[in-house]
Design a protein around this motif. Structure first.
Motif, PDB file in Angstrom:
ATOM      1  N   MET A   1       0.814  -1.200   0.000  1.00  0.00           N
ATOM      2  CA  MET A   1       0.000   0.000   0.000  1.00  0.00           C
ATOM      3  C   MET A   1       0.853   1.257   0.000  1.00  0.00           C
ATOM      4  SD  MET A   1      -2.933   1.173   2.741  1.00  0.00           S
ATOM      5  CE  MET A   1      -4.206   0.141   2.013  1.00  0.00           C
ATOM      6  N   SER A   2       1.949   1.246   0.749  1.00  0.00           N
ATOM      7  CA  SER A   2       2.733   2.469   0.913  1.00  0.00           C
ATOM      8  C   SER A   2       3.695   2.666  -0.247  1.00  0.00           C
ATOM      9  CB  SER A   2       3.523   2.419   2.211  1.00  0.00           C
ATOM     10  OG  SER A   2       4.600   1.510   2.106  1.00  0.00           O
ATOM     11  N   ASN A   3       4.174   3.907  -0.385  1.00  0.00           N
ATOM     12  CA  ASN A   3       5.211   4.225  -1.356  1.00  0.00           C
ATOM     13  C   ASN A   3       6.585   4.104  -0.727  1.00  0.00           C
ATOM     14  OD1 ASN A   3       3.280   4.981  -3.372  1.00  0.00           O
ATOM     15  ND2 ASN A   3       2.934   6.868  -2.228  1.00  0.00           N
ATOM     16  N   LYS A   4       6.696   4.451   0.540  1.00  0.00           N
ATOM     17  CA  LYS A   4       7.974   4.479   1.237  1.00  0.00           C
ATOM     18  C   LYS A   4       8.185   3.195   2.029  1.00  0.00           C
ATOM     19  CE  LYS A   4      10.659   7.505   4.320  1.00  0.00           C
ATOM     20  NZ  LYS A   4      11.727   7.762   3.345  1.00  0.00           N
ATOM     21  N   LYS A   5       9.384   2.646   1.935  1.00  0.00           N
ATOM     22  CA  LYS A   5       9.730   1.467   2.712  1.00  0.00           C
ATOM     23  C   LYS A   5      10.470   1.924   3.967  1.00  0.00           C
ATOM     24  CE  LYS A   5       8.283  -0.938  -0.832  1.00  0.00           C
ATOM     25  NZ  LYS A   5       7.835   0.185  -1.663  1.00  0.00           N
ATOM     26  N   ILE A   6      10.048   1.425   5.110  1.00  0.00           N
ATOM     27  CA  ILE A   6      10.637   1.798   6.389  1.00  0.00           C
ATOM     28  C   ILE A   6      11.330   0.569   6.983  1.00  0.00           C
ATOM     29  CG2 ILE A   6      10.190   2.663   8.711  1.00  0.00           C
ATOM     30  CD1 ILE A   6       9.670   4.737   6.511  1.00  0.00           C
ATOM     31  N   LYS A   7      12.611   0.710   7.286  1.00  0.00           N
ATOM     32  CA  LYS A   7      13.371  -0.405   7.841  1.00  0.00           C
ATOM     33  C   LYS A   7      13.267  -0.428   9.367  1.00  0.00           C
ATOM     34  CE  LYS A   7      16.018  -2.863   6.125  1.00  0.00           C
ATOM     35  NZ  LYS A   7      15.892  -4.274   5.639  1.00  0.00           N
ATOM     36  N   VAL A   8      12.854  -1.568   9.882  1.00  0.00           N
ATOM     37  CA  VAL A   8      12.847  -1.825  11.318  1.00  0.00           C
ATOM     38  C   VAL A   8      13.690  -3.066  11.521  1.00  0.00           C
ATOM     39  CG1 VAL A   8      11.480  -2.371  13.349  1.00  0.00           C
ATOM     40  CG2 VAL A   8      10.571  -0.782  11.647  1.00  0.00           C
ATOM     41  N   GLY A   9      14.911  -2.895  11.970  1.00  0.00           N
ATOM     42  CA  GLY A   9      15.827  -4.023  12.018  1.00  0.00           C
ATOM     43  C   GLY A   9      16.029  -4.561  10.609  1.00  0.00           C
ATOM     44  N   ASN A  10      15.764  -5.857  10.428  1.00  0.00           N
ATOM     45  CA  ASN A  10      15.889  -6.443   9.094  1.00  0.00           C
ATOM     46  C   ASN A  10      14.549  -6.563   8.376  1.00  0.00           C
ATOM     47  OD1 ASN A  10      14.711  -8.447  10.574  1.00  0.00           O
ATOM     48  ND2 ASN A  10      16.249 -10.025  10.149  1.00  0.00           N
ATOM     49  N   ILE A  11      13.523  -5.879   8.909  1.00  0.00           N
ATOM     50  CA  ILE A  11      12.194  -5.912   8.312  1.00  0.00           C
ATOM     51  C   ILE A  11      11.985  -4.685   7.447  1.00  0.00           C
ATOM     52  CG2 ILE A  11       9.703  -5.982   8.777  1.00  0.00           C
ATOM     53  CD1 ILE A  11      10.389  -7.182  11.534  1.00  0.00           C
ATOM     54  N   SER A  12      11.549  -4.900   6.219  1.00  0.00           N
ATOM     55  CA  SER A  12      11.235  -3.798   5.319  1.00  0.00           C
ATOM     56  C   SER A  12       9.726  -3.569   5.352  1.00  0.00           C
ATOM     57  CB  SER A  12      11.707  -4.104   3.887  1.00  0.00           C
ATOM     58  OG  SER A  12      11.472  -3.001   3.046  1.00  0.00           O
ATOM     59  N   CYS A  13       9.295  -2.656   6.201  1.00  0.00           N
ATOM     60  CA  CYS A  13       7.870  -2.366   6.344  1.00  0.00           C
ATOM     61  C   CYS A  13       7.399  -1.545   5.146  1.00  0.00           C
ATOM     62  CB  CYS A  13       7.614  -1.592   7.632  1.00  0.00           C
ATOM     63  SG  CYS A  13       8.187  -2.417   9.123  1.00  0.00           S
ATOM     64  N   GLY A  14       6.353  -2.022   4.492  1.00  0.00           N
ATOM     65  CA  GLY A  14       5.876  -1.364   3.289  1.00  0.00           C
ATOM     66  C   GLY A  14       6.276  -2.087   2.021  1.00  0.00           C
ATOM     67  N   ALA A  15       7.057  -3.170   2.177  1.00  0.00           N
ATOM     68  CA  ALA A  15       7.369  -4.023   1.028  1.00  0.00           C
ATOM     69  C   ALA A  15       6.186  -4.965   0.818  1.00  0.00           C
ATOM     70  CB  ALA A  15       8.661  -4.791   1.279  1.00  0.00           C
ATOM     71  N   ASP A  16       6.332  -5.931  -0.074  1.00  0.00           N
ATOM     72  CA  ASP A  16       5.225  -6.831  -0.372  1.00  0.00           C
ATOM     73  C   ASP A  16       5.016  -7.921   0.667  1.00  0.00           C
ATOM     74  OD1 ASP A  16       4.431  -5.503  -2.629  1.00  0.00           O
ATOM     75  OD2 ASP A  16       5.601  -6.743  -4.004  1.00  0.00           O
ATOM     76  N   GLU A  17       5.859  -7.962   1.693  1.00  0.00           N
ATOM     77  CA  GLU A  17       5.762  -8.991   2.729  1.00  0.00           C
ATOM     78  C   GLU A  17       4.987  -8.448   3.925  1.00  0.00           C
ATOM     79  OE1 GLU A  17       8.794 -12.215   4.727  1.00  0.00           O
ATOM     80  OE2 GLU A  17       9.502 -10.163   4.511  1.00  0.00           O
ATOM     81  N   LEU A  18       3.892  -9.111   4.274  1.00  0.00           N
ATOM     82  CA  LEU A  18       3.103  -8.716   5.433  1.00  0.00           C
ATOM     83  C   LEU A  18       3.942  -8.895   6.699  1.00  0.00           C
ATOM     84  CD1 LEU A  18       0.063  -7.865   6.028  1.00  0.00           C
ATOM     85  CD2 LEU A  18      -0.264 -10.250   6.711  1.00  0.00           C
ATOM     86  N   PHE A  19       3.917  -7.903   7.601  1.00  0.00           N
ATOM     87  CA  PHE A  19       4.630  -8.046   8.865  1.00  0.00           C
ATOM     88  C   PHE A  19       3.645  -7.957  10.025  1.00  0.00           C
ATOM     89  CE2 PHE A  19       4.646  -3.487   8.082  1.00  0.00           C
ATOM     90  CZ  PHE A  19       4.496  -2.910   9.331  1.00  0.00           C
ATOM     91  N   LEU A  20       4.100  -8.428  11.185  1.00  0.00           N
ATOM     92  CA  LEU A  20       3.245  -8.532  12.367  1.00  0.00           C
ATOM     93  C   LEU A  20       3.862  -7.789  13.534  1.00  0.00           C
ATOM     94  CD1 LEU A  20       0.913  -9.916  14.047  1.00  0.00           C
ATOM     95  CD2 LEU A  20       2.505 -11.832  14.375  1.00  0.00           C
ATOM     96  N   ILE A  21       3.056  -6.991  14.210  1.00  0.00           N
ATOM     97  CA  ILE A  21       3.413  -6.402  15.501  1.00  0.00           C
ATOM     98  C   ILE A  21       2.607  -7.156  16.551  1.00  0.00           C
ATOM     99  CG2 ILE A  21       3.348  -4.322  16.920  1.00  0.00           C
ATOM    100  CD1 ILE A  21       3.441  -2.692  14.304  1.00  0.00           C
TER     101      ILE A  21
END
Length: 278
Positions: free
Chosen positions: A1-21
């Motif tokens: 959904m997002s245009n910008k990718k935000i790195k949290v550790g080794n996680i690329s938030c905003g890429a095509d991989e769903l992440f979990l908090i």
């Protein structure tokens, strides 16, 4: 959904991989925190879903002085640091006051601004100046596109490492409404969008220890609606024994039920990503 990718550790938030908090709502005894982290690690590895571990050292919006509000900053950070050291998770916790920002940033990868406080300028600026990723929760009182205002404050303070989290809109008659249009509007701001599913089923005005304080029957339909709408991440508070949790007992998901809960969401996300690419 997002245009910008935000790195949290080794996680690329905003890429095509769903992440979990995920993690317990509030930091409880160390054994509960470690038990939750151990299970989250197993789920993450089996389902190949990146996890950011979340728990609050202070819940400063409890509705009564009688309710547990957390262990406090010093003890809370020590427990979270131990989770990070033992399991390798990136960490997220919320801050309520500007002077909490710097000490929390020494331990945590993401500083979360609570929904109630998303328009607090001094808090936002203090968080932004740490340089850490800032997760801004959508205020229940704001139209989704007006999240541009707290985003703007963060950027003006020199930090564009931002995640936006939807957790339901309005609190009329103790209820929250999740409007899928909010995912679209917040996504237009250009940052990763997360859907906080478990807070969205809370029933305000009813103690969280009361079974009527949450509507778990809506977790599947809400989670699937959010993932199908194209969110980048999902936020699910988990606990080994939710009914005995010291906060949000009526809305947290059992960490032992998490794996099966996530499987259809990951399948749906894969379909959404393919559709998005057409």
């Amino acid at each position: 959904m997002s245009n910008k990718k935000i790195k949290v550790g080794n996680i690329s938030c905003g890429a095509d991989e769903l992440f979990l908090i995920s993690g317990p709502c509030v930091i409880e005894e160390e054994s509960i925190m470690m038990k939750t982290a151990e299970k989250l690690k197993e789920v993450s590895e089996r389902l190949h879903i990146p996890v950011i571990y979340k728990s609050s050292f202070l819940k400063d919006n409890r509705s009564s002085l009688k309710y547990y509000d957390g262990p406090g900053l010093d003890k809370g950070m020590k427990i979270l640091a131990k989770v990070k050291e033992q399991f390798g998770f990136s960490l997220l916790t919320d801050i309520h006051y500007p002077d909490q920002a710097a000490p929390v940033a020494e331990v945590c990868d993401v500083l979360q601004i609570p929904a109630y406080l998303c328009m607090q300028t001094t808090l936002m600026v203090a968080a932004a100046k740490t340089g850490r990723v800032i997760n801004i929760k959508h205020g229940q009182f704001l139209a989704p596109d007006n999240m541009k205002h707290p985003v703007g404050k963060c950027i003006d303070a020199g930090n564009d490492q931002i995640i936006l989290t939807e957790r339901g809109y309005t609190m009329g008659y103790n209820d929250l409404v999740v409007d899928p249009r909010s995912f679209y509007h917040m996504g237009k701001l250009g940052y990763p969008v997360v859907f906080d599913i478990t807070h969205s089923i809370r029933k305000y005005g009813i103690p969280s220890a009361d079974a009527k304080g949450g509507a778990r029957e809506f977790l599947p339909v809400l989670s699937r609606a959010g993932v199908a709408s194209g969110v980048d991440g999902i936020f699910i508070e988990t606990h080994p024994d939710p009914e005995k949790a010291l906060c949000d007992a009526a809305s947290q998901l059992s960490v032992y039920a998490l794996e099966e809960f996530l499987k259809p969401l990951l399948e749906l996300h894969a379909v959404e990503v393919r559709y998005r690419g057409k």
